[in-house]
Design an enzyme around this catalytic site. Sequence first.
Site, mmCIF file in Angstrom:
data_model
loop_
_atom_site.group_PDB
_atom_site.id
_atom_site.type_symbol
_atom_site.label_atom_id
_atom_site.label_comp_id
_atom_site.label_asym_id
_atom_site.label_seq_id
_atom_site.Cartn_x
_atom_site.Cartn_y
_atom_site.Cartn_z
ATOM 1 N N HIS A 159 0.226 -18.540 55.847
ATOM 2 C CA HIS A 159 0.004 -18.117 54.466
ATOM 3 C C HIS A 159 -0.150 -19.367 53.588
ATOM 4 O O HIS A 159 0.518 -20.374 53.815
ATOM 5 C CB HIS A 159 1.187 -17.261 53.984
ATOM 6 N N GLU A 208 -7.823 -14.853 52.305
ATOM 7 C CA GLU A 208 -7.141 -14.828 51.007
ATOM 8 C C GLU A 208 -7.537 -16.063 50.209
ATOM 9 O O GLU A 208 -6.946 -17.146 50.395
ATOM 10 C CB GLU A 208 -5.621 -14.846 51.204
HETATM 11 P P1 PGA Z 1 -1.104 -10.817 45.920
HETATM 12 O O1 PGA Z 1 -0.651 -11.640 47.203
HETATM 13 O O2 PGA Z 1 -1.551 -9.474 46.393
HETATM 14 O O3 PGA Z 1 0.133 -10.764 45.057
HETATM 15 O O4 PGA Z 1 -2.208 -11.584 45.279
HETATM 16 C C1 PGA Z 1 -1.346 -11.529 48.422
HETATM 17 C C2 PGA Z 1 -0.742 -12.460 49.426
HETATM 18 O O5 PGA Z 1 -0.263 -13.539 49.039
HETATM 19 O O6 PGA Z 1 -0.692 -12.150 50.634
#
Ligand code: PGA
Length: 233
Positions: free
Chosen positions: A85, A157
């Site tokens: 992440h 992401e």
């Molecule tokens: P968010 O986070 O939906 O709060 O933007 C997603 C993530 O960090 O996996």
Amino acid sequence: MIVALNNKCNLGKEEFKEYMDRLNLLDTTDEMILCPSFINIPYYNSSKIKLGAQNVSNTPNGAYTGEISCEQLKSYGVEYCIIGHSERRGYQKETNEDISLKIQRLIENGIKPILCIGESKEEYETGQTLSILTTEINAALENVSSDIKKDILIAYEPIWSIGTGIIPTNEEIERILTEINRMVPECKLLYGGSANESNIDTLKKCPHINGYLLGGLSLKTDKLQIFLDKLKW
Ligand code: PGA
């Protein structure tokens, strides 16, 4: 669709137990995966939502103070684990090498990785997105066989989308996911970064998205239900 919930560093013991009760009432046929904070894993309790973790050590059991191993996660019934992440790559300085080792250990233990990849705002603005993602994917999955890749979820992401309320356009997401799909056609692809009950009507039009990784929304079960309802329609 797959809907993975990343609680991040949130919810104390009692709050988590109440939260778990609310999650079990969600009306959905989607494949739900809950990734609580480690400390709440013993209080996970669901027959319809699968259990994931947010990280794992790259070491086995042994003299590694403060670490949590794949073997330990497995003993609690953890089936999935978020890896790489951007918050760990950033705050904990996790490298692509660490991530590759963790993926190897997860595979050896039969836990399915949810590999997070994404570019920073600056990398996005200077046109480096694809080269960053290619490096992250190659480093993490170079030693992984095609057969095993089928069990790996890749969560795209964009770092500038996480928690900001700003999301890429569908055209941008599709362009990126098409490329990822070309590189690793075996893997299922999730989108993560400010996905919520308002923008899901737009996001769900992206054909390459097989599911979502939700951070903030994972904690708001009423809004999560609206999100799941809209996914169905
Ligand atoms: P968010 O986070 O939906 O709060 O933007 C997603 C993530 O960090 O996996």
